[in-house]
Design a protein around this motif. Structure first.
Motif, PDB file in Angstrom:
ATOM      1  N   GLY A  71       0.839  -1.188   0.000  1.00 53.54           N
ATOM      2  CA  GLY A  71       0.000   0.000   0.000  1.00 53.54           C
ATOM      3  C   GLY A  71       0.875   1.238   0.000  1.00 53.54           C
ATOM      4  N   GLY A  72       0.353   2.319   0.549  1.00 53.97           N
ATOM      5  CA  GLY A  72       1.125   3.560   0.597  1.00 53.97           C
ATOM      6  C   GLY A  72       0.266   4.739   0.986  1.00 53.97           C
ATOM      7  N   SER A  73      -0.795   4.460   1.737  1.00 50.73           N
ATOM      8  CA  SER A  73      -1.743   5.526   2.085  1.00 50.73           C
ATOM      9  C   SER A  73      -1.097   6.640   2.894  1.00 50.73           C
ATOM     10  N   ALA A  74      -0.195   6.283   3.823  1.00 49.53           N
ATOM     11  CA  ALA A  74       0.430   7.312   4.658  1.00 49.53           C
ATOM     12  C   ALA A  74       1.268   8.270   3.809  1.00 49.53           C
ATOM     13  N   GLU A  75       2.042   7.727   2.876  1.00 53.05           N
ATOM     14  CA  GLU A  75       2.865   8.569   1.998  1.00 53.05           C
ATOM     15  C   GLU A  75       1.993   9.412   1.070  1.00 53.05           C
ATOM     16  N   ALA A  76       0.914   8.833   0.555  1.00 52.79           N
ATOM     17  CA  ALA A  76       0.021   9.580  -0.331  1.00 52.79           C
ATOM     18  C   ALA A  76      -0.664  10.713   0.431  1.00 52.79           C
ATOM     19  N   ASN A  77      -1.058  10.434   1.664  1.00 53.02           N
ATOM     20  CA  ASN A  77      -1.693  11.469   2.485  1.00 53.02           C
ATOM     21  C   ASN A  77      -0.738  12.630   2.739  1.00 53.02           C
ATOM     22  N   GLU A  78       0.497  12.290   3.099  1.00 52.16           N
ATOM     23  CA  GLU A  78       1.499  13.314   3.414  1.00 52.16           C
ATOM     24  C   GLU A  78       1.815  14.173   2.192  1.00 52.16           C
ATOM     25  N   LEU A  79       1.996  13.530   1.048  1.00 51.69           N
ATOM     26  CA  LEU A  79       2.309  14.280  -0.169  1.00 51.69           C
ATOM     27  C   LEU A  79       1.125  15.141  -0.588  1.00 51.69           C
TER      28      LEU A  79
END
Length: 302
Positions: A71-79
């Protein structure tokens, strides 16, 4: 006398606990059967990617075949926040949450998940001597999906129709491509992006993508690593961890699950229906998370 007979290892075990309760039996049977393990790495904060990669390196030395879906929700949220487009989550009438993905959000998602998370995860594996192959569903039409004409969202108690969403439902996995990579010694590392019939990039749910990949590869086990020990009866009380579930209990389990765990239960159900023998929801924050799951820790579903 054969090693299988010495260890009393059945040629076709009927129960997951039959092998998971005995790590040595598990490892020997895995090598003899040459089956595939699909590991889904959660995208939330707290997942120990370094520990997962090191564990994968050890398992590969023992002859296991692995496929990573992340996944990658945390990185997508931050960006998204940095670029002035904070994430917007929507809830379907059935209670599932997902990311609202218009075109701008899709491009941010691609940068964060396919660009950063996939590349850094592949880098970590390469540094451990693993020939990892980073990719997403756009590459070689690995994951083909149908873009949803519209989706429904519940906002302030009212039903809303959304038509500009770049999400989709996976219809086909290019298993031939994945098997070619596995058979030539690569570890596929897959970002949750699919391709539509028109060639568009689509945001897809990583848990359900992992389930589809596992089914297409006829994987023996799907492991869903997350930031909790497994499925809990009373979240967030970790003492209420559910150790084992049958496929028939998943509907009730989904009703009691909260937040993103509902999608994991749905993914587990789809994987079992697709022919995967067992699914394990386990802790991705700890040392040796894959081996820990295979040793019987987490929630075993079969």
């Amino acid at each position: 006398m054969k090693l299988r007979e010495v260890l009393s290892i059945p040629s076709s075990p009927q129960s997951g606990s039959e092998l998971l309760d005995h790590p040595l039996k598990w490892r020997v049977w895995k090598i003899m059967s040459q089956s595939i393990i699909v590991v889904k790495l959660g995208g939330t904060e707290g997942i120990n990617f370094s520990a997962i990669c090191q564990d994968a390196a050890d398992l590969l030395k023992q002859g296991d075949q692995l496929v990573f879906v992340h996944g990658g929700s945390a990185e997508a949220n931050e960006l998204g926040v940095l670029l002035g487009t904070p994430p917007k989550m929507i809830t379907s009438p059935s209670g599932y949450t997902s990311r609202y993905t218009d075109r701008k959000t899709l491009e941010i998602f691609l940068m964060a998940v396919n660009g950063k998370v996939n590349s850094l995860l592949t880098e970590q594996l390469q540094m451990l001597g693993i020939n990892a192959f980073g990719m997403c569903g756009l590459d070689g039409k690995l994951m083909q999906a149908t873009r949803k004409d519209s989706i429904q969202s519940i906002e302030n108690g009212k039903r809303k129709i959304i038509r500009d969403d770049y999400t989709g439902k996976i219809e086909r996995i290019n298993s031939e491509l994945l098997m070619m990579l596995l058979n030539t010694g690569y570890l596929p590392v897959i970002a949750p992006v699919a391709v539509s019939e028109k060639g568009e990039a689509l945001n897809i749910d990583a848990d359900r993508a992992a389930a589809m990949v596992a089914s297409a590869l006829r994987a023996e086990i799907l492991i869903l690593l997350t930031a909790v020990p497994g499925l809990m009866k009373n979240f967030p009380d970790e003492s209420t961890l559910i150790r084992q579930l049958s496929a028939g209990q998943l509907t009730a389990a989904s009703e009691g699950a909260q937040g993103r765990m509902k999608k994991k239960v749905l993914g587990a159900e789809e994987a079992l229906r697709g022919g995967v023998r067992r699914v394990i929801i386990a802790d991705g924050r700890i040392k040796n998370p894959i081996t820990n799951a295979l040793s019987g820790n987490g929630t075993l579903i079969e």
